[in-house]
Design a protein around this motif. Structure first.
Motif, PDB file in Angstrom:
ATOM      1  N   GLN A  53      11.722  -0.320  -2.931  1.00 58.08           N
ATOM      2  CA  GLN A  53      12.259  -0.430  -1.811  1.00 58.08           C
ATOM      3  C   GLN A  53      11.639  -0.550  -0.110  1.00 58.08           C
ATOM      4  O   GLN A  53      11.360  -1.822   0.684  1.00 58.08           O
ATOM      5  CB  GLN A  53      13.140  -0.416  -0.704  1.00 58.08           C
ATOM      6  CG  GLN A  53      14.837  -0.424  -1.689  1.00 58.08           C
ATOM      7  CD  GLN A  53      15.921   0.266  -1.284  1.00 58.08           C
ATOM      8  OE1 GLN A  53      16.057   1.439  -0.292  1.00 58.08           O
ATOM      9  NE2 GLN A  53      16.724  -0.187  -1.945  1.00 58.08           N
ATOM     10  N   ASN A  54      10.391   0.400  -0.270  1.00 55.91           N
ATOM     11  CA  ASN A  54       9.551   0.300   0.639  1.00 55.91           C
ATOM     12  C   ASN A  54       7.912  -0.780   0.426  1.00 55.91           C
ATOM     13  O   ASN A  54       7.433   0.044  -1.031  1.00 55.91           O
ATOM     14  CB  ASN A  54       8.647   1.650   0.763  1.00 55.91           C
ATOM     15  CG  ASN A  54       7.590   1.788   1.730  1.00 55.91           C
ATOM     16  OD1 ASN A  54       7.059   0.607   3.164  1.00 55.91           O
ATOM     17  ND2 ASN A  54       6.747   2.907   2.071  1.00 55.91           N
ATOM     18  N   GLU A  55       7.616  -1.878   0.522  1.00 58.83           N
ATOM     19  CA  GLU A  55       6.586  -3.080   0.227  1.00 58.83           C
ATOM     20  C   GLU A  55       5.271  -1.782   0.374  1.00 58.83           C
ATOM     21  O   GLU A  55       4.071  -2.104  -0.096  1.00 58.83           O
ATOM     22  CB  GLU A  55       6.172  -3.908   1.006  1.00 58.83           C
ATOM     23  CG  GLU A  55       8.037  -5.282   0.918  1.00 58.83           C
ATOM     24  CD  GLU A  55       7.532  -6.140   1.645  1.00 58.83           C
ATOM     25  OE1 GLU A  55       6.502  -6.430   1.843  1.00 58.83           O
ATOM     26  OE2 GLU A  55       9.164  -6.964   1.099  1.00 58.83           O
ATOM     27  N   ALA A  56       5.553  -1.237   1.352  1.00 59.07           N
ATOM     28  CA  ALA A  56       3.985  -0.053   1.555  1.00 59.07           C
ATOM     29  C   ALA A  56       3.496   0.543   0.343  1.00 59.07           C
ATOM     30  O   ALA A  56       2.197   0.955   0.166  1.00 59.07           O
ATOM     31  CB  ALA A  56       3.877   0.869   2.848  1.00 59.07           C
ATOM     32  N   ALA A  57       4.435   0.871  -0.803  1.00 56.38           N
ATOM     33  CA  ALA A  57       4.277   1.705  -2.140  1.00 56.38           C
ATOM     34  C   ALA A  57       3.860   0.715  -3.058  1.00 56.38           C
ATOM     35  O   ALA A  57       3.067   1.580  -4.282  1.00 56.38           O
ATOM     36  CB  ALA A  57       5.557   1.990  -1.813  1.00 56.38           C
ATOM     37  N   CYS A  58       3.683  -1.012  -2.760  1.00 56.79           N
ATOM     38  CA  CYS A  58       3.773  -1.513  -4.139  1.00 56.79           C
ATOM     39  C   CYS A  58       2.142  -1.848  -4.037  1.00 56.79           C
ATOM     40  O   CYS A  58       1.610  -1.972  -3.240  1.00 56.79           O
ATOM     41  CB  CYS A  58       5.046  -3.249  -4.080  1.00 56.79           C
ATOM     42  SG  CYS A  58       6.158  -2.704  -4.255  1.00 56.79           S
ATOM     43  N   GLN A  59       1.467  -1.623  -5.303  1.00 65.06           N
ATOM     44  CA  GLN A  59       0.059  -1.157  -5.190  1.00 65.06           C
ATOM     45  C   GLN A  59      -0.137  -2.626  -6.083  1.00 65.06           C
ATOM     46  O   GLN A  59      -0.896  -3.869  -6.119  1.00 65.06           O
ATOM     47  CB  GLN A  59      -0.602  -0.609  -5.666  1.00 65.06           C
ATOM     48  CG  GLN A  59      -0.278   0.713  -5.091  1.00 65.06           C
ATOM     49  CD  GLN A  59      -1.050   2.364  -5.227  1.00 65.06           C
ATOM     50  OE1 GLN A  59      -1.490   2.493  -6.421  1.00 65.06           O
ATOM     51  NE2 GLN A  59      -0.115   3.208  -4.392  1.00 65.06           N
ATOM     52  N   SER A  60       0.089  -2.700  -7.241  1.00 68.45           N
ATOM     53  CA  SER A  60       0.233  -4.022  -8.309  1.00 68.45           C
ATOM     54  C   SER A  60       0.409  -5.211  -8.209  1.00 68.45           C
ATOM     55  O   SER A  60       2.231  -5.170  -7.456  1.00 68.45           O
ATOM     56  CB  SER A  60      -0.132  -3.296  -9.518  1.00 68.45           C
ATOM     57  OG  SER A  60       0.712  -2.706  -9.919  1.00 68.45           O
ATOM     58  N   PRO A  61       0.803  -6.420  -8.952  1.00 69.86           N
ATOM     59  CA  PRO A  61       1.568  -7.190  -8.449  1.00 69.86           C
ATOM     60  C   PRO A  61       3.003  -7.189  -9.308  1.00 69.86           C
ATOM     61  O   PRO A  61       4.169  -7.358  -9.225  1.00 69.86           O
ATOM     62  CB  PRO A  61       0.703  -8.484  -9.705  1.00 69.86           C
ATOM     63  CG  PRO A  61      -1.327  -8.655  -9.571  1.00 69.86           C
ATOM     64  CD  PRO A  61      -0.895  -6.875  -9.487  1.00 69.86           C
ATOM     65  N   LEU A  62       2.971  -6.084 -10.749  1.00 69.05           N
ATOM     66  CA  LEU A  62       3.791  -5.788 -11.157  1.00 69.05           C
ATOM     67  C   LEU A  62       4.566  -4.785 -10.175  1.00 69.05           C
ATOM     68  O   LEU A  62       6.187  -4.841  -9.804  1.00 69.05           O
ATOM     69  CB  LEU A  62       3.713  -4.768 -12.463  1.00 69.05           C
ATOM     70  CG  LEU A  62       4.836  -4.444 -13.089  1.00 69.05           C
ATOM     71  CD1 LEU A  62       6.319  -5.226 -13.625  1.00 69.05           C
ATOM     72  CD2 LEU A  62       4.890  -3.137 -14.028  1.00 69.05           C
ATOM     73  N   ASP A  63       4.374  -3.724  -9.303  1.00 69.59           N
ATOM     74  CA  ASP A  63       4.913  -3.247  -8.425  1.00 69.59           C
ATOM     75  C   ASP A  63       5.663  -4.252  -7.426  1.00 69.59           C
ATOM     76  O   ASP A  63       7.134  -4.423  -6.802  1.00 69.59           O
ATOM     77  CB  ASP A  63       4.206  -2.870  -6.871  1.00 69.59           C
ATOM     78  CG  ASP A  63       3.640  -1.251  -8.524  1.00 69.59           C
ATOM     79  OD1 ASP A  63       4.214  -0.927  -9.034  1.00 69.59           O
ATOM     80  OD2 ASP A  63       2.756  -0.647  -8.021  1.00 69.59           O
ATOM     81  N   HIS A  64       4.768  -5.637  -6.985  1.00 70.86           N
ATOM     82  CA  HIS A  64       5.055  -6.424  -5.761  1.00 70.86           C
ATOM     83  C   HIS A  64       6.903  -7.233  -6.760  1.00 70.86           C
ATOM     84  O   HIS A  64       8.029  -7.670  -5.980  1.00 70.86           O
ATOM     85  CB  HIS A  64       4.631  -7.766  -5.160  1.00 70.86           C
ATOM     86  CG  HIS A  64       3.828  -6.573  -4.363  1.00 70.86           C
ATOM     87  ND1 HIS A  64       4.521  -6.600  -3.223  1.00 70.86           N
ATOM     88  CD2 HIS A  64       2.586  -6.329  -4.443  1.00 70.86           C
ATOM     89  CE1 HIS A  64       3.183  -6.213  -2.569  1.00 70.86           C
ATOM     90  NE2 HIS A  64       1.869  -6.072  -3.278  1.00 70.86           N
ATOM     91  N   GLN A  65       6.204  -7.663  -7.544  1.00 67.96           N
ATOM     92  CA  GLN A  65       7.379  -7.782  -8.516  1.00 67.96           C
ATOM     93  C   GLN A  65       8.919  -6.940  -8.356  1.00 67.96           C
ATOM     94  O   GLN A  65      10.284  -7.673  -8.862  1.00 67.96           O
ATOM     95  CB  GLN A  65       7.168  -8.384 -10.220  1.00 67.96           C
ATOM     96  CG  GLN A  65       8.355  -8.889 -11.053  1.00 67.96           C
ATOM     97  CD  GLN A  65       7.640  -9.472 -12.726  1.00 67.96           C
ATOM     98  OE1 GLN A  65       6.629  -9.165 -12.393  1.00 67.96           O
ATOM     99  NE2 GLN A  65       8.843  -9.323 -13.365  1.00 67.96           N
ATOM    100  N   TYR A  66       8.822  -5.549  -8.469  1.00 65.00           N
ATOM    101  CA  TYR A  66       9.641  -5.124  -8.831  1.00 65.00           C
ATOM    102  C   TYR A  66      10.651  -4.914  -7.536  1.00 65.00           C
ATOM    103  O   TYR A  66      12.035  -4.774  -7.446  1.00 65.00           O
ATOM    104  CB  TYR A  66       9.261  -3.149  -9.559  1.00 65.00           C
ATOM    105  CG  TYR A  66       9.135  -3.216 -11.059  1.00 65.00           C
ATOM    106  CD1 TYR A  66      10.063  -4.495 -11.796  1.00 65.00           C
ATOM    107  CD2 TYR A  66       8.827  -2.065 -11.294  1.00 65.00           C
ATOM    108  CE1 TYR A  66       9.442  -4.193 -13.337  1.00 65.00           C
ATOM    109  CE2 TYR A  66       8.324  -1.916 -12.615  1.00 65.00           C
ATOM    110  CZ  TYR A  66       8.726  -2.775 -13.623  1.00 65.00           C
ATOM    111  OH  TYR A  66       8.303  -3.102 -14.891  1.00 65.00           O
ATOM    112  N   CYS A  67       9.614  -4.461  -6.864  1.00 63.65           N
ATOM    113  CA  CYS A  67      10.223  -4.520  -4.920  1.00 63.65           C
ATOM    114  C   CYS A  67      11.402  -5.999  -5.001  1.00 63.65           C
ATOM    115  O   CYS A  67      12.086  -6.071  -4.501  1.00 63.65           O
ATOM    116  CB  CYS A  67       9.243  -5.158  -3.654  1.00 63.65           C
ATOM    117  SG  CYS A  67       9.888  -5.044  -2.557  1.00 63.65           S
TER     118      CYS A  67
END
Length: 516
Positions: free
Chosen positions: A94-108
């Motif tokens: 839920q915290n976009e600052a914790a997203c590092q990879s494209p997969l993390d942003h997709q999960y977000c």
């Protein structure tokens, strides 16, 4: 009614399916049996029962018939690579600052959509897919055999450390002490599906005991709930597979060709798949072998592209008993054809000869001749192992040996066919008088010979004619060896006769023997 006993077999099971893996559906049912105060309670064992029924762990119902933990269960139907988020992942992504990879942003984005809807339906059951940053720590310590005293090798320990470092560098999801692997699914490209543990089926449920201040006991089951294909779909799938296999069969047939290549009438084709196995018994180290096949000048031929010679790699020797052996394992192949033209029954066809010369190489890239050898190729088809003894020209004197050791080089044959009787020799006698030689080591060849001829399948006069030629070819090697021995005896007898004739008559006894 008592429930089934616990299932203790948590090993993996292997299945095979031609159905696409996207149609796989697995149902996981999780239920809490008891809390910590019931976990410490153990009822008395009943006579004749070694196991405790699961029903004994259930708390007694209240007066209204309601069990307090009846709602402490969850069920989820999961497809292949279907992502179910855990509460930790929901809070993390839920915290976009914790997203590092494209997969993390997709999960977000997916979690935000879930929050806009009714939210995630799973509470305790969640999944890790192949793309997630998750490594099962149990894989690092799993054994490769069933031996109780198995010790991990150096490579296994190093690879385990590499995986741990990669996992630590990428970050680990969740709180591992609160997570328990219920089931692992693996699928390869051949349709092999590995399930660990196996589907529950008619067996009892699996159990999980949580650790911590309040240990709890849970049970869960795993079932395959994939939908069965309709008869029309199965029939259509069978047609697709049949068409696919038919096209693959046609493709393989096109590689082999439709017509089998045959020989011309009266011809014999020889195929040899050979190997220079080893050389042993030589004086110096770092050996290599140069070899070639000599075809008789009459009735034999080979394709223009055919290479009838070769040279092995340089190989160091190793001690084997009293000898030093160099193992080459050098493969070679060649093809030759024999065309029968002489109709006379007494004509004995010649057979190809394999020549070899062994060299040694020193630190300064100087070579020495270690030996020459030759052998007639086997006239019978099949597998043959030949050991060729070799010799080398010898130069007498200490200076020659010092030159051979320090400078390299030695006496060599200008024509390697001089090892036997050269094919270009047309005289009656081949004299090697004055040639000093020394027996050296031996070279081992392994040959697989194949012969092709129409005479093997035709039932005409041609087969009878070729059969007689083939029969004579089979005994050519033995006849050639006997002929060489008899020829040597005849020459020795002729020289003795000439010597007797040159002596005075008083030195010769009446019986013909020489006397002193």
């Amino acid at each position: 009614m008592a429930e089934a006993a616990w299932s203790t077999d948590t090993g993996e099971a292997v299945y095979r399916s031609r159905d696409p893996v996207r149609n796989l559906r697995v149902r996981v049912h999780l239920q809490r049996i008891t809390s910590s105060n019931y976990l410490h309670y153990q009822p008395a064992a009943q006579p004749g029962k070694d196991l405790i029924d699961l029903a004994t762990f259930r708390p007694p119902p209240t007066a209204s018939g309601h069990r307090p933990d009846e709602d402490e269960e969850e069920e989820a139907v999961i497809g292949w690579q279907e992502k179910l988020f855990s509460q930790f992942e929901v809070d993390l992504y839920q915290n976009e600052a914790a997203c590092q990879s494209p997969l993390d942003h997709q999960y977000c984005q997916e979690i935000l959509k879930l929050e806009d809807s009714d939210g995630r339906k799973n509470r305790r059951i969640f999944t890790y897919t192949d793309s997630d940053r998750f490594t099962n720590l149990e894989e690092h310590c799993q054994k490769m055999t069933t031996a109780a005293s198995e010790m991990p090798s150096f490579l296994v320990e190093r690879m385990a450390n590499v995986r741990r470092r990669r996992q630590d560098r990428r970050g680990m999801l969740g709180y591992k002490k609160y997570e328990h692997v219920l089931c692992t699914l693996k699928v390869d490209s051949n349709g092999v599906i590995t399930v660990k543990p196996d589907f529950t089926g008619l067996k009892g449920p699996y159990r999980i005991e949580t650790e911590g201040e309040k240990p709890e006991l849970w049970k869960y089951t795993i079932d395959n709930v994939s939908s069965l294909a309709q008869p029309e779909e199965e029939e259509r799938e069978q047609r697709v597979f049949k068409d696919l296999y038919g096209r693959h069969k046609e493709y393989l047939s096109s590689l082999v060709d439709t017509d089998f290549e045959t020989t011309v009438p009266g011809a014999l084709r020889l195929f040899v798949n050979g190997e220079v196995v080893s050389a042993q018994g030589y004086e110096y180290d770092n050996l290599y072998v140069h070899f070639f096949v000599e075809l008789p000048t009459t009735n034999w031929s080979s394709p223009a592209f055919q290479q009838l010679s070769g040279i092995t790699q340089t190989c160091a020797t190793k001690s084997l008993g009293m000898d030093k052996v160099a193992y080459f394992s050098y493969p070679f192949t060649f093809e030759a054809s024999f065309l029968h033209e002489d109709e006379s029954a007494g004509a004995l066809p010649e057979w190809p000869v394999l020549y070899c010369e062994v060299h040694s190489l020193d630190f300064w890239q100087r070579y020495r001749v270690e030996g020459y050898g030759a052998v007639v190729l086997p006239a019978t088809p099949g597998a043959h192992t030949l050991r060729v003894s070799t010799w080398r020209p010898l130069e007498l004197g200490t200076v020659a040996e010092l030159r051979r050791f320090f400078i390299g080089g030695s006496l060599e044959l200008e024509d390697l066919s001089y090892v036997r009787i050269p094919g270009t020799f047309k005289g009656e006698r081949l004299s090697r008088f004055g040639l000093r030689t020394e027996t050296t080591g031996s070279v081992t060849f392994r040959l697989h010979c194949l012969q092709q001829s129409r005479a093997f399948m035709e039932s005409s006069s041609l087969r009878k004619r070729m059969r007689s030629v083939l029969d004579r070819l089979e005994g050519f090697s033995q006849q050639s060896s006997i002929h060489n021995v008899l020829e040597a005896f005849r020459r020795a007898r002729r020289r003795m006769q000439e010597a007797r004739e040159s002596l005075p008559q008083d030195l010769v006894s009446p019986s013909g023997a020489m006397v002193r």
